[in-house]
Every structure is written in C-alpha cells, then in structure tokens.
Motif scaffolding. Structure first.
Motif, PDB file in Angstrom:
ATOM      1  N   ALA A 315       0.633  -1.187  -0.049  1.00  0.00           N
ATOM      2  CA  ALA A 315       0.090   0.121  -0.002  1.00  0.00           C
ATOM      3  C   ALA A 315       0.886   1.368   0.188  1.00  0.00           C
ATOM      4  O   ALA A 315       0.459   2.321  -0.537  1.00  0.00           O
ATOM      5  CB  ALA A 315      -0.778  -0.167   1.264  1.00  0.00           C
ATOM      6  N   VAL A 316       1.936   1.243   0.757  1.00  0.00           N
ATOM      7  CA  VAL A 316       2.969   2.436   0.915  1.00  0.00           C
ATOM      8  C   VAL A 316       3.575   2.839  -0.208  1.00  0.00           C
ATOM      9  O   VAL A 316       3.716   3.896  -0.813  1.00  0.00           O
ATOM     10  CB  VAL A 316       3.813   2.310   2.023  1.00  0.00           C
ATOM     11  N   VAL A 317       3.829   1.482  -1.013  1.00  0.00           N
ATOM     12  CA  VAL A 317       4.750   1.716  -2.274  1.00  0.00           C
ATOM     13  C   VAL A 317       3.710   2.282  -3.301  1.00  0.00           C
ATOM     14  O   VAL A 317       4.223   3.131  -4.190  1.00  0.00           O
ATOM     15  CB  VAL A 317       4.981   0.219  -3.009  1.00  0.00           C
ATOM     16  N   GLY A 318       2.530   1.687  -3.261  1.00  0.00           N
ATOM     17  CA  GLY A 318       1.491   2.710  -4.376  1.00  0.00           C
ATOM     18  C   GLY A 318       1.477   4.012  -4.196  1.00  0.00           C
ATOM     19  O   GLY A 318       1.237   4.841  -5.088  1.00  0.00           O
ATOM     20  N   LEU A 319       1.393   4.363  -2.674  1.00  0.00           N
ATOM     21  CA  LEU A 319       1.234   6.060  -2.516  1.00  0.00           C
ATOM     22  C   LEU A 319       2.506   6.627  -3.028  1.00  0.00           C
ATOM     23  O   LEU A 319       2.470   7.855  -3.388  1.00  0.00           O
ATOM     24  CB  LEU A 319       1.111   5.972  -1.081  1.00  0.00           C
ATOM     25  N   VAL A 320       3.831   6.062  -2.688  1.00  0.00           N
ATOM     26  CA  VAL A 320       4.849   6.628  -3.003  1.00  0.00           C
ATOM     27  C   VAL A 320       4.920   6.709  -4.764  1.00  0.00           C
ATOM     28  O   VAL A 320       5.452   7.947  -5.286  1.00  0.00           O
ATOM     29  CB  VAL A 320       6.271   5.803  -2.714  1.00  0.00           C
ATOM     30  N   ALA A 321       4.606   5.718  -5.478  1.00  0.00           N
ATOM     31  CA  ALA A 321       4.686   5.842  -6.844  1.00  0.00           C
ATOM     32  C   ALA A 321       3.708   6.739  -7.542  1.00  0.00           C
ATOM     33  O   ALA A 321       4.162   7.530  -8.568  1.00  0.00           O
ATOM     34  CB  ALA A 321       4.176   4.463  -7.434  1.00  0.00           C
ATOM     35  N   PHE A 336      -2.411   1.332 -12.710  1.00  0.00           N
ATOM     36  CA  PHE A 336      -1.269   0.826 -13.551  1.00  0.00           C
ATOM     37  C   PHE A 336      -0.042   1.184 -12.723  1.00  0.00           C
ATOM     38  O   PHE A 336       0.828   0.514 -12.567  1.00  0.00           O
ATOM     39  CB  PHE A 336      -1.131   1.102 -15.110  1.00  0.00           C
ATOM     40  N   PHE A 337      -0.091   2.494 -12.112  1.00  0.00           N
ATOM     41  CA  PHE A 337       1.130   2.831 -11.401  1.00  0.00           C
ATOM     42  C   PHE A 337       1.344   2.013 -10.120  1.00  0.00           C
ATOM     43  O   PHE A 337       2.388   1.617 -10.021  1.00  0.00           O
ATOM     44  CB  PHE A 337       0.784   4.115 -10.751  1.00  0.00           C
ATOM     45  N   GLY A 338       0.173   1.864  -9.429  1.00  0.00           N
ATOM     46  CA  GLY A 338       0.276   0.838  -8.347  1.00  0.00           C
ATOM     47  C   GLY A 338       0.751  -0.471  -8.608  1.00  0.00           C
ATOM     48  O   GLY A 338       1.553  -1.036  -8.206  1.00  0.00           O
ATOM     49  N   PHE A 339       0.030  -1.051  -9.772  1.00  0.00           N
ATOM     50  CA  PHE A 339       0.468  -2.413 -10.391  1.00  0.00           C
ATOM     51  C   PHE A 339       1.839  -2.511 -10.515  1.00  0.00           C
ATOM     52  O   PHE A 339       2.730  -3.430 -10.148  1.00  0.00           O
ATOM     53  CB  PHE A 339      -0.413  -2.806 -11.401  1.00  0.00           C
ATOM     54  N   ILE A 340       2.457  -1.629 -11.516  1.00  0.00           N
ATOM     55  CA  ILE A 340       3.979  -1.951 -12.003  1.00  0.00           C
ATOM     56  C   ILE A 340       4.998  -1.435 -10.764  1.00  0.00           C
ATOM     57  O   ILE A 340       5.960  -2.220 -10.848  1.00  0.00           O
ATOM     58  CB  ILE A 340       4.097  -1.113 -13.199  1.00  0.00           C
TER      59      ILE A 340
END
Length: 449
Positions: A315-321, A336-340
């Motif tokens: 979840a945090v990585v998705g927020l960062v991206a 797609f941002f969150g996925f990749i």
C-alpha cells in the motif's frame, strides 16, 4: 567519553537556545502594504484556506504514522528509538524550516543563466529568514489564493517527513545525536536545493527541464531513498541481522495513518479546493489499493505467504509511486502505477544482491525505487500540453530521465559526504555493546516493557 557526550548535548542545547532567542529579537518585517511580491488579502479564497489547513494537518499526521509503521517492523529492543527518530523530526525540522529552510526552498533564485533566463539552484537564505514577510498576505506567484504563511506551513510538513523516511534504513545501529546532526545537514544541503529546483516557479528542474512532480516523488521519496542507501553503505551492517518484526498491529496502524495523511500530501498539493485536488485524492487511493493487492498476490505467486506486513508495504509503495503524478493522470492510469510499482519494488525487496547491504526496513527498495518508478511513469503518462512522452514527445521524456539521474547522483553522493562529515564530529554508529543491548536502553534508557 561521558564528558565528550555531555559537550555535544550542551552544544545542541546552546544552538536551540540561540535560535529561540534570535527569534525573540528578530526584526520581523510585516507586509502592511503588499508590494509586487504579494497580493492583497482580498485575493484569499476561504475554501482554499480551509482545505490547505486540513491538508497540512493530514501531512503532519504522516510522520507519527511513519513512526508506527517503522516501529512495528524493528526488533523489540529498538522500537522506541526507531519511533523517536521520526517524532524528533517534528521538532528539529520545524525550527530549521522557520529559521532558514523555507528561504532556501522558496526564496528568490540563486543559480545560473541559460539562454538569457535565470534558473534557481537554491533560494536566497535571507528572503524569508525567521518567516520574514511570511504572513497573511498571499504570494503573487506561489499559492496565490491562500496566506503565504499557510503555504509555508504546508511545505514544512513535507520537509519534516523526508528525513524521517531515511531512519528506517539505519534503524538499530545509528547514534541518536549523530542522527540529529545529519538530518539538519541533509535538510539544508540536499532537501532545500531539490525543493527549490523542482517547486519554485524559476527552479532549474521544474522550469528548465519541465520536470513534473506533483507532490514529492522526486523531492521527497527519491532524495530520502538514495540518502538511505548511502547511509547503509557508510555505516555498515548490523552485528545481528535476525529480522523479527515486533508488532505487526503497529505496522497496520502506521499504514492507515500514512494512507489517511497521504490525501493531504497529494490532494493538498493542488494548493486549492478544486477539481485537481479531487482527482489527486482519487488517484492516490486507487493506486495504493492496486499496489497492495498486487504485492500480496505477487508474493503468493513466488511461494511466499500472504502477510499483513506485505499488504502494508505494498500500500505504501503505491502511495509513493502515484505521488509525482497524482494530479496529472486519470484514475485508470493510477491503477497501473500501483500495479507496476508494486512488482518492481517487491522484486527489489527480495533481491539477494540488495539484501547484502542491510537496509533494515527496505527504504531504498520501497521509497527510492517507488519514487524512481513514479518519476518514469509520470514522464510517460502525465496529461497536459508538453507534459510527458505521450503528451509532448521524446524531448520531454528525455529531460525527465536526465533529471532523474541528476537527482539520484546529487542525493546519493551528497548524502555520503554529509554522513562522513557527521562522522567526523560524532561517530555515526553506537558501540557494539550498545547495539547488542538495544538502542531503547542504551540511547534512551526506556523500554516497551
């Protein structure tokens, strides 16, 4: 040895006292009649003020959230010390921001001339020292519908959380007082130049390279991620690498606070209560949801069990991206941002070659790599005229990639120099005995029970 330590703390107290007394007698310049740099208070939009006050509170909440997020992941003997390193940034960076940090970030540009235009590398440190000219009047070029002091306070929350992010990489072995010195140097010499170059209207990266960074993927996460891995290389590995998270519910709580606060981080960066804020709010939530699910499913596909820790990190990585693109892309693209980003960061977290460096809480793999992925994806998909590869061509994309390399090199090598300077004055590492005892007791004489 005890005498030396006492002198360090006397020096730290003396600096704090000097700042407080200087503030007391500082000849603050009130803007009774706005000049060309400021608008009249008639330009203030109450809805924008209400939203930015709320957003500032949300971003402030992220630092305690980060403390719980990190604190739950470390060993039982280092929970308090890890959490305190995040909390202390609320005090240290706040004072630093008021005295000179805001000036260095948003003061008049000091930089270079290119083709007859002046581009800033850093702000004039005297422009807004001790919040001179920072009051209820809106600035004429930055956040034109809210009081300038509200803009300064909103930006201060970003400056606070950036060095706090670094703490996860160095947990369980860095001396507290040396950490205080390092974050001051980092904030003044790495964060503020990047902030100025990206977010000031005449900053080199934002104005000349046309770098898109809506809410801090470059300024916050890339700078912290590269400074984190630099610190790992300088300080070295822990003596005991056994990794047993102490309190997973702390991690869940921290993730919830971070996700909640991130709405202020991203949607607040519109600097207005408008359609861009609403879109950034949506893309932030959806990217995080996408990354969380991708992370746990990708773990399972690779033979690892679905875990609460993995869901939180995803979840945090998705927020960062999504941070650099939050106001520039549509909701479907945010998925797609969150996925990749989750796939790439997950692969980096589990990459054996990176594990050798002992980044305690995988700060580089999550924040650094997440920030890099966010910047690359923003350079491809950001909407608007001349905004990205798909909306402007290879020239815009190449500018982003050049900027990515420059930011990475500046943050990484700059941080190495600052760690070594810090180590000259105060040893970065605690003693082996203190490390074995745990930093909670050896540094703070406290324990969780």
């Amino acid at each position: 040895m005890e005498k030396t330590i006492e002198k360090r703390w006397i020096a730290a107290f003396a600096i704090t006292a000097a700042v407080a007394l200087t503030g007391l007698f500082w000849d603050h310049a009130h803007v009774d009649t706005p000049n060309t740099q400021f608008n009249s208070t008639d330009a203030i939009v109450p809805a924008d003020v209400a939203w930015l006050l709320t957003a500032s509170c949300l971003v402030l909440l992220m630092t305690p959230g980060l403390a719980f997020f990190y604190g739950g992941m470390v060993g039982r003997k280092n929970v308090i010390s890890t959490m305190l390193k995040s909390f202390i940034c609320l005090g240290v960076i706040s004072l630093l921001w008021v005295t000179v940090g805001f000036s260095l970030s948003f003061g008049s540009p000091l930089g270079i001339d290119i083709d007859g235009t002046h581009y800033g590398l850093i702000g004039n440190p005297l422009d807004f020292a001790f919040f001179d000219y920072v009051d209820e009047h809106p600035n004429a070029t930055m956040a034109t519908t809210i009081p300038f002091i509200l803009f300064a306070l909103f930006q201060m929350k970003f400056a606070i959380i950036t060095p706090a992010i670094i703490t996860g990489a160095l947990a369980e072995r860095i001396r507290f007082v040396s950490f205080l010195l390092f974050i001051c140097l980092f904030s003044l010499l790495i964060y503020t130049p990047l902030c100025h170059m990206v977010w000031h209207p005449n900053g080199l990266l934002g104005s000349y390279f046309h770098v898109k960074d809506f809410a801090g993927g470059t300024v916050v996460h890339m700078s912290a991620g590269f400074a984190a891995i630099a610190g790992v290389l300088v300080i070295g590995k822990r003596k005991h690498l056994e990794y047993i998270p102490t309190n997973i519910p702390f991690v869940l709580l921290g993730t919830g606070l971070l996700w909640f606060g991130w709405f202020g981080f991203n949607a607040g960066s519109s600097l207005a209560a408008n359609h861009t804020a609403a879109m950034a709010f949506a893309t932030t939530s959806v990217a995080s949801a996408s990354a969380m699910l991708t992370w746990v499913f990708f773990d399972r596909l690779n033979g690892r069990k679905v875990s609460a820790l993995g869901a939180c990190i995803g979840a945090v990585v998705g927020l960062v991206a999504i941070t650099p693109a939050a106001g520039f892309v549509s909701v479907p693209k945010s998925m797609f941002f969150g996925f990749i980003a989750a796939i790439v960061s997950n692969a980096m977290v589990n990459w054996k070659s990176l594990k050798r460096f002992d980044d305690t809480l995988d700060v580089f793999a999550c924040h650094g790599v997440g920030g890099i992925m966010g910047m690359i994806l923003t350079a491809i998909f950001a909407e608007g005229e001349n905004a990205s590869l798909l909306h402007g061509g290879w020239g815009i994309f190449s500018h982003h990639m050049i900027a990515l390399v420059l930011v990475a090199a500046f943050s990484f090598f700059g941080a190495i120099v600052l760690y070594k300077i810090t180590n000259l004055f105060i040893p970065l590492r605690v003693s082996e005995e203190a490390e074995v005892q745990g930093l909670d007791m050896s540094q703070h004489n406290e324990t969780i029970g």
